[in-house]
Design a protein around this motif. Structure first.
Motif, PDB file in Angstrom:
ATOM      1  N   ASN A   1       0.829  -1.215   0.000  1.00  0.00           N
ATOM      2  CA  ASN A   1       0.000   0.000   0.000  1.00  0.00           C
ATOM      3  C   ASN A   1       0.861   1.261   0.000  1.00  0.00           C
ATOM      4  O   ASN A   1       0.652   2.179   0.768  1.00  0.00           O
ATOM      5  N   THR A   2       1.868   1.258  -0.891  1.00  0.00           N
ATOM      6  CA  THR A   2       2.822   2.374  -0.891  1.00  0.00           C
ATOM      7  C   THR A   2       2.139   3.701  -1.182  1.00  0.00           C
ATOM      8  O   THR A   2       2.372   4.708  -0.505  1.00  0.00           O
ATOM      9  N   ALA A   3       1.284   3.729  -2.191  1.00  0.00           N
ATOM     10  CA  ALA A   3       0.609   4.978  -2.571  1.00  0.00           C
ATOM     11  C   ALA A   3      -0.238   5.511  -1.430  1.00  0.00           C
ATOM     12  O   ALA A   3      -0.242   6.702  -1.131  1.00  0.00           O
ATOM     13  N   LYS A   4      -0.944   4.617  -0.759  1.00  0.00           N
ATOM     14  CA  LYS A   4      -1.782   5.041   0.363  1.00  0.00           C
ATOM     15  C   LYS A   4      -0.937   5.578   1.511  1.00  0.00           C
ATOM     16  O   LYS A   4      -1.287   6.566   2.147  1.00  0.00           O
ATOM     17  N   SER A   5       0.209   4.935   1.755  1.00  0.00           N
ATOM     18  CA  SER A   5       1.081   5.380   2.838  1.00  0.00           C
ATOM     19  C   SER A   5       1.638   6.767   2.541  1.00  0.00           C
ATOM     20  O   SER A   5       1.709   7.624   3.422  1.00  0.00           O
ATOM     21  N   GLN A   6       2.040   7.017   1.267  1.00  0.00           N
ATOM     22  CA  GLN A   6       2.570   8.322   0.905  1.00  0.00           C
ATOM     23  C   GLN A   6       1.502   9.401   1.042  1.00  0.00           C
ATOM     24  O   GLN A   6       1.778  10.512   1.491  1.00  0.00           O
ATOM     25  N   HIS A   7       0.268   9.072   0.638  1.00  0.00           N
ATOM     26  CA  HIS A   7      -0.820  10.036   0.753  1.00  0.00           C
ATOM     27  C   HIS A   7      -1.088  10.391   2.222  1.00  0.00           C
ATOM     28  O   HIS A   7      -1.274  11.547   2.570  1.00  0.00           O
ATOM     29  N   LEU A   8      -1.086   9.381   3.063  1.00  0.00           N
ATOM     30  CA  LEU A   8      -1.285   9.617   4.488  1.00  0.00           C
ATOM     31  C   LEU A   8      -0.152  10.446   5.058  1.00  0.00           C
ATOM     32  O   LEU A   8      -0.359  11.345   5.864  1.00  0.00           O
ATOM     33  N   HIS A   9       1.071  10.162   4.592  1.00  0.00           N
ATOM     34  CA  HIS A   9       2.230  10.915   5.053  1.00  0.00           C
ATOM     35  C   HIS A   9       2.090  12.390   4.696  1.00  0.00           C
ATOM     36  O   HIS A   9       2.390  13.271   5.495  1.00  0.00           O
ATOM     37  N   GLN A  10       1.622  12.688   3.485  1.00  0.00           N
ATOM     38  CA  GLN A  10       1.438  14.074   3.050  1.00  0.00           C
ATOM     39  C   GLN A  10       0.373  14.775   3.892  1.00  0.00           C
ATOM     40  O   GLN A  10       0.514  15.948   4.245  1.00  0.00           O
ATOM     41  N   ASP A  11      -0.696  14.060   4.216  1.00  0.00           N
ATOM     42  CA  ASP A  11      -1.744  14.640   5.060  1.00  0.00           C
ATOM     43  C   ASP A  11      -1.200  15.002   6.434  1.00  0.00           C
ATOM     44  O   ASP A  11      -1.546  16.048   7.003  1.00  0.00           O
ATOM     45  N   ILE A  12      -0.362  14.140   6.975  1.00  0.00           N
ATOM     46  CA  ILE A  12       0.220  14.404   8.299  1.00  0.00           C
ATOM     47  C   ILE A  12       1.141  15.616   8.244  1.00  0.00           C
ATOM     48  O   ILE A  12       1.110  16.478   9.128  1.00  0.00           O
ATOM     49  N   ILE A  13       1.941  15.703   7.181  1.00  0.00           N
ATOM     50  CA  ILE A  13       2.830  16.853   7.015  1.00  0.00           C
ATOM     51  C   ILE A  13       2.030  18.148   6.944  1.00  0.00           C
ATOM     52  O   ILE A  13       2.351  19.146   7.596  1.00  0.00           O
TER      53      ILE A  13
ATOM     54  N   GLU B   1      -0.958  18.749   8.104  1.00  0.00           N
ATOM     55  CA  GLU B   1      -1.571  19.037   9.400  1.00  0.00           C
ATOM     56  C   GLU B   1      -0.553  19.657  10.359  1.00  0.00           C
ATOM     57  O   GLU B   1      -0.856  20.623  11.068  1.00  0.00           O
ATOM     58  N   ILE B   2       0.657  19.123  10.359  1.00  0.00           N
ATOM     59  CA  ILE B   2       1.701  19.662  11.240  1.00  0.00           C
ATOM     60  C   ILE B   2       2.076  21.082  10.827  1.00  0.00           C
ATOM     61  O   ILE B   2       2.160  21.984  11.664  1.00  0.00           O
ATOM     62  N   LEU B   3       2.274  21.285   9.528  1.00  0.00           N
ATOM     63  CA  LEU B   3       2.664  22.613   9.042  1.00  0.00           C
ATOM     64  C   LEU B   3       1.588  23.659   9.329  1.00  0.00           C
ATOM     65  O   LEU B   3       1.897  24.810   9.657  1.00  0.00           O
ATOM     66  N   SER B   4       0.334  23.275   9.216  1.00  0.00           N
ATOM     67  CA  SER B   4      -0.751  24.241   9.417  1.00  0.00           C
ATOM     68  C   SER B   4      -0.843  24.731  10.858  1.00  0.00           C
ATOM     69  O   SER B   4      -1.521  25.726  11.130  1.00  0.00           O
ATOM     70  N   ARG B   5      -0.180  24.052  11.760  1.00  0.00           N
ATOM     71  CA  ARG B   5      -0.188  24.465  13.168  1.00  0.00           C
ATOM     72  C   ARG B   5       0.981  25.376  13.530  1.00  0.00           C
ATOM     73  O   ARG B   5       1.076  25.855  14.661  1.00  0.00           O
ATOM     74  N   LEU B   6       1.874  25.616  12.566  1.00  0.00           N
ATOM     75  CA  LEU B   6       3.063  26.428  12.833  1.00  0.00           C
ATOM     76  C   LEU B   6       2.764  27.911  12.655  1.00  0.00           C
ATOM     77  O   LEU B   6       1.868  28.293  11.890  1.00  0.00           O
ATOM     78  N   PRO B   7       3.534  28.798  13.301  1.00  0.00           N
ATOM     79  CA  PRO B   7       3.358  30.240  13.113  1.00  0.00           C
ATOM     80  C   PRO B   7       3.875  30.684  11.749  1.00  0.00           C
ATOM     81  O   PRO B   7       4.630  29.955  11.079  1.00  0.00           O
ATOM     82  N   VAL B   8       3.499  31.877  11.349  1.00  0.00           N
ATOM     83  CA  VAL B   8       3.825  32.392  10.019  1.00  0.00           C
ATOM     84  C   VAL B   8       5.335  32.474   9.800  1.00  0.00           C
ATOM     85  O   VAL B   8       5.846  32.105   8.735  1.00  0.00           O
ATOM     86  N   LYS B   9       6.059  32.952  10.787  1.00  0.00           N
ATOM     87  CA  LYS B   9       7.507  33.123  10.629  1.00  0.00           C
ATOM     88  C   LYS B   9       8.179  31.801  10.278  1.00  0.00           C
ATOM     89  O   LYS B   9       9.063  31.752   9.413  1.00  0.00           O
ATOM     90  N   SER B  10       7.781  30.717  10.916  1.00  0.00           N
ATOM     91  CA  SER B  10       8.359  29.403  10.618  1.00  0.00           C
ATOM     92  C   SER B  10       7.964  28.937   9.223  1.00  0.00           C
ATOM     93  O   SER B  10       8.785  28.368   8.488  1.00  0.00           O
TER      94      SER B  10
END
Length: 328
Positions: free
Chosen positions: A12-24, A26-35
């Motif tokens: 399930n490589t494609a599914k794993s990569q898609h999930l990985h992108q979603d996690i990235i 989500e993490i980035l959207s929680r960071l402040p603008v300067k970062s």
């Protein structure tokens, strides 16, 4: 390849990569603008993601919902005591908790933000100058039109030569002005308060005038009580930290003889009978041009006063740091 003998980490490589992108994301959207501005340099895919409208809106929503004003900033004008015009800023938390906080200068794109019509995001330092209006501006307001997904600026211009007043609306979607009705001209304060898609002014005829940025039509809300002689009511539109709570429209009656302020809040927008007196505060301490006063309400509706001895500055406004550009 025999899937039954395939190691689990290769399935399930494609599914794993898609999930990985979603996690990235989500993490980035929680960071402040300067970062986030720095992280655009990591890769082309990250730069495209961080600059996309979907991501910008998601990051703004999370910043708005942070508790205790964690992503809010306070902007100050240099006042008349400072010979060099300009702006400063600090976090709203530090302004509330440290009366002697030293704000940091901002790269103001106009060098004097009050003299030019400019849309400007101080967090990203991106700005655009609006098409010039050559006549005197006597009434104005600024806000976001959710339907057209654009900033709008409303301004009434005065032509002393022809003795006429012209209403105009600018949209960041078209980057142009168009003519509209001008509304009331008998106002105590020329700058309007934005809340829930509308700009509001207190008219001298004892009502609140509103301009709907969506329909570009005017409306009217009756004041809770008729002001006494010498009392000039003014608006306090409060944006809430949590998006689902929207905002609150309040009108403040300030009595200069005893320094008290009576605050009314409308519980059902547009219905006069829903005005409720929420606080009677004061007397307020005296202050001069080098001292700012911030006043808010605690959880029980009691008026709180935060004096801030910031020499050479006048507190102007608050904003939430975001990636939102002047033009989408």
């Amino acid at each position: 390849m025999d899937h039954e003998n395939t190691p689990p980490r290769f399935r399930n490589t494609a599914k794993s990569q898609h999930l990985h992108q979603d996690i990235i994301e989500e993490i980035l959207s929680r960071l402040p603008v300067k970062s986030l501005l720095r992280l655009r340099c990591v890769s082309k895919s990250w730069r495209c993601l961080i600059g996309s409208n979907r991501f910008i809106k998601a990051q703004l929503e999370k910043s708005r919902n942070y508790q205790n004003y964690a992503r809010w900033q306070t902007i100050f004008n240099y006042n008349s005591e400072n010979p060099v015009p300009g702006l400063k800023r600090c976090s709203k938390l530090s302004y509330l908790n440290d009366p002697f906080v030293d704000p940091s200068p901002i790269d103001d794109p106009t060098n004097n933000h009050l003299l030019m019509a400019t849309l400007w995001n101080p967090a990203t330092r991106i700005s655009i100058e609006l098409p010039k209006l050559d006549l005197e501006i006597i009434k104005y307001g600024f806000g976001w039109d959710e339907q057209s997904d654009a900033y709008k600026v409303f301004a009434v211009l005065c032509s002393h030569v022809e003795n006429e007043w012209i209403g105009n609306v600018y949209s960041s979607k078209t980057n142009s002005w168009k003519t509209v009705e001008h509304g009331s001209l008998d106002l105590d304060y020329e700058d309007g308060d934005y809340l829930c898609g509308k700009i509001h002014w207190v008219a001298s005829e004892n009502y609140i005038e509103s301009f709907d940025l969506k329909s570009e039509m005017f409306g009217m809300i009756e004041l809770p009580v008729k002001p006494e002689v010498g009392v000039r009511p003014w608006l306090e539109s409060l944006l809430e930290e949590e998006e689902e709570r929207g905002g609150r429209l309040r009108v403040v009656y300030e009595y200069t003889d005893n320094g008290t302020r009576i605050v009314w809040e409308i519980k059902k927008y547009g219905v006069k009978e829903s005005w409720v007196k929420v606080s009677v505060g004061g007397p307020f301490p005296s202050y001069n041009a080098s001292t700012s006063l911030l006043w808010e309400f605690d959880d029980e509706g009691v008026l709180e006063i935060f004096p801030s001895e910031i020499v050479g500055c006048d507190q102007t406004s608050f904003y939430i740091e975001s990636l939102v550009p002047p033009i989408w």
